[in-house]
Scaffold this motif. Sequence first.
Motif, PDB file in Angstrom:
ATOM      1  N   LEU A 158       0.840  -1.193   0.000  1.00  0.00           N
ATOM      2  CA  LEU A 158       0.000   0.000   0.000  1.00  0.00           C
ATOM      3  C   LEU A 158       0.876   1.244   0.000  1.00  0.00           C
ATOM      4  N   ASP A 159       0.259   2.401  -0.170  1.00  0.00           N
ATOM      5  CA  ASP A 159       1.010   3.658  -0.101  1.00  0.00           C
ATOM      6  C   ASP A 159       0.485   4.565   1.009  1.00  0.00           C
ATOM      7  N   ASP A 160      -0.356   4.012   1.877  1.00  0.00           N
ATOM      8  CA  ASP A 160      -0.979   4.796   2.955  1.00  0.00           C
ATOM      9  C   ASP A 160      -0.793   4.033   4.269  1.00  0.00           C
ATOM     10  N   TYR A 161       0.064   4.541   5.151  1.00  0.00           N
ATOM     11  CA  TYR A 161       0.340   3.830   6.404  1.00  0.00           C
ATOM     12  C   TYR A 161      -0.888   3.760   7.307  1.00  0.00           C
ATOM     13  N   ASP A 162      -1.656   4.828   7.351  1.00  0.00           N
ATOM     14  CA  ASP A 162      -2.842   4.832   8.206  1.00  0.00           C
ATOM     15  C   ASP A 162      -3.837   3.760   7.765  1.00  0.00           C
ATOM     16  N   LEU A 163      -4.005   3.617   6.437  1.00  0.00           N
ATOM     17  CA  LEU A 163      -4.891   2.578   5.916  1.00  0.00           C
ATOM     18  C   LEU A 163      -4.352   1.197   6.281  1.00  0.00           C
ATOM     19  N   ALA A 164      -3.037   1.014   6.095  1.00  0.00           N
ATOM     20  CA  ALA A 164      -2.430  -0.279   6.427  1.00  0.00           C
ATOM     21  C   ALA A 164      -2.631  -0.613   7.901  1.00  0.00           C
ATOM     22  N   LEU A 165      -2.492   0.385   8.767  1.00  0.00           N
ATOM     23  CA  LEU A 165      -2.668   0.176  10.207  1.00  0.00           C
ATOM     24  C   LEU A 165      -4.117  -0.178  10.532  1.00  0.00           C
ATOM     25  N   GLU A 166      -5.044   0.468   9.843  1.00  0.00           N
ATOM     26  CA  GLU A 166      -6.468   0.158  10.036  1.00  0.00           C
ATOM     27  C   GLU A 166      -6.771  -1.285   9.628  1.00  0.00           C
TER      28      GLU A 166
END
Length: 260
Positions: free
Chosen positions: A127-135
């Motif tokens: 992914l390119d979005d850490y917040d999304l990955a964490l979610e």
Amino acid sequence: MKNILSISSQEIIHHLKVSCQVPDVIEGIAIKQIIADTAQQAGIKVSEDELQQEGDRLRFAKKLVKATDTWAWLKRHHLALDEFEELAYNNVLWDKVAHHLFADAVESFFYQNQLDFMAAATSEVVLDDYDLALELFYGIQENELTFPEIAREYISNPQSRRAAGYQGIKRRDDFRPEVAAAVFAAKPPEIIKPVATNKTVYLIWVEEIIQPDLNDELREQIITDLFDGWLKQQLQQMEILTSLDSNNENQPSPDSLIQA
């Protein structure tokens, strides 16, 4: 009627030069000489049986079942029969010299570098979005999502998506260092916390950590790696002169094409 194209040896050499293949050719010749010199110093010989076995292996590997297949292959590669025998001879000599130098060093090298030979079976979503990955990571931990569901949603490559992001079995050095550190600290099967590298975020499911086993395949790989490293050292210590070098002595001064 076929058109006939005549190509001279000079044209072949010129093509190798302008396609920048000459350094690889020269290196190959130098390596052949290094191996031959080492074999001579060590008294290593190639028997007729070893030569025959290697010839048979080469034909099998290249699917040369019939004699006509072999002759056609030789013609395509511009090889005479004695040159095919030379190819087999060089392969055997390479293997014998490698084992002579490094067969006794394999176990010591393996145990000193055992962590490097560990492997892991993993699946990943990039992914390119850490917040999304964490979610998504917390969604799996709380049993609200499964990794295959995430893979189907966020992997664009059809083949990888169908495999739910499965990456197969990879050794430690196949991963980026920061990813490897997280993967091999896992207690599988489990999802590891997202790992960010530059602009890329890895969400990884670790299926299994595979402890290294010094089997025959790995033993041969270690010998090959040690021998390749040794050959590179020998090349670095060698000054190689060729008849091509004299061609540059009378070149005109550099023009704008190659000036900084």
